[in-house]
Design an enzyme around this catalytic site. Structure first.
Site, PDB file in Angstrom:
ATOM      1  N   SER A 153       0.872  -1.175   0.000  1.00 54.47           N
ATOM      2  CA  SER A 153       0.000   0.000   0.000  1.00 54.47           C
ATOM      3  C   SER A 153       0.904   1.218   0.000  1.00 54.47           C
ATOM      4  CB  SER A 153      -0.884   0.006   1.250  1.00 54.47           C
ATOM      5  OG  SER A 153      -1.481   1.268   1.466  1.00 54.47           O
ATOM      6  N   TYR A 166      -2.050  -0.367  10.988  1.00 54.22           N
ATOM      7  CA  TYR A 166      -2.056  -0.830   9.597  1.00 54.22           C
ATOM      8  C   TYR A 166      -0.762  -0.448   8.886  1.00 54.22           C
ATOM      9  CZ  TYR A 166      -3.453  -1.294   4.700  1.00 54.22           C
ATOM     10  OH  TYR A 166      -3.502  -1.633   3.374  1.00 54.22           O
TER      11      TYR A 166
END
Length: 292
Positions: A153, A166
């Site tokens: 990501s 995260y």
């Protein structure tokens, strides 16, 4: 269970290259599974929850590739089951040419309010889940001269407000894969990281914003409201999952591929904020605007 009884009962070496794709019930993983099958791969697609295969089955039927996709249940946080699944795939088809580590889950919260258990769970899914699949796959990828693709990501490059757990997990994935890349290359395995930005999938619906533990009366409420406003805007213009899948399958098919790929121009610009930022001031100055 399998989408193809032919594949389920197949013995001996596959004439097609074989790719394992995790997290294929929706979104990027679903698009990768179908796109890879259309490109001539034998796909083994995994899902975590029983009964969550409807969208994949429909998409495969429409694309005419149901016979090229075998569906398996897999919880990547279970190391023993992950290893058994990877090894069984290699044995069943006589080869394993690629792995796409796609399965993961989002999480919104902040360290003061998050429970330790919640933070550990984020790491178990997004980091240790990748380890659990990668570890047994490496021997098979060495044998095939294969490719390991991991969906990271832009949050694996740029730390983002209210995404501490995260981003920590994705930073860990990036650090592991960046360290593994030259080691794997020395034994003939290609290692690739793909970094999407905002993607229009059910992933964002599962992040848990409503359960983030940040209340209207909390110390972080104002900052959180600003973050939510900015995030909704970002996902209103999100990239489609198919665009990410095209980058991933392109990496599987390419003769030469760099280690780090972004899936869109926006993701490249976003990640570039960090990759050009030697002292960290550009990143922290940029993300400060999200919460003020």
């Amino acid at each position: 269970m399998s989408m193809s009884l032919t594949n389920e009962n197949q013995a001996g070496r596959s004439t097609k290259p074989v790719v394992l794709v995790t997290g294929t019930s929706t979104g990027i993983g679903l698009a990768v599974a179908v796109t890879a099958a259309m490109a001539g791969w034998q796909v083994v697609a995994t899902i975590r929850r029983e009964g969550s295969d409807g969208e994949l089955r429909t998409a495969a039927d429409i694309a005419g590739v149901s016979s090229d996709i075998e569906l398996r249940m897999l919880d990547i946080t279970d190391a023993e089951t992950s290893a058994a699944t990877v090894n069984d795939i290699a044995q069943r088809y006589g080869r394993l040419d690629a792995v796409v580590n796609n399965a993961g889950s989002g999480h919104v919260g902040t360290v003061e309010d998050d429970s330790i258990d919640a933070i550990r769970r984020v790491m178990e899914v997004n980091y240790f889940g990748v380890v659990n699949v990668t570890k047994p796959a490496m021997a098979h990828l060495r044998a095939s001269g294969g490719t390991l693709v991991t969906v990271s990501s832009v949050g694996g490059v740029v730390g983002q407000p209210f995404n501490e757990a995260y981003c920590a997990a994705k930073f860990a994935v990036e650090g592991m894969m960046e360290s593994l890349q030259p080691v794997a290359a020395a034994v003939g395995v290609r290692v690739v990281i793909v970094e999407p930005g905002a993607v229009a999938t059910s992933f964002v619906e599962n992040v848990g914003i409503a359960d983030a533990g940040v209340t209207a009366s909390g110390a972080y409420a104002e900052a959180f409201d600003h973050y939510i406003e900015r995030t909704r805007g970002a996902f209103a213009n999100a990239q489609l999952a198919q665009g990410v899948a095209d980058v991933i399958v392109g990496a599987l098919l390419a003769d030469e591929i760099p280690f780090r790929l972004q899936s869109s121009d926006g993701a490249t610009a976003f990640a570039g904020t960090k990759l050009r930022d030697l002292d960290g001031s550009a990143v922290t100055g940029f993300t400060a605007s999200w919460v003020a």
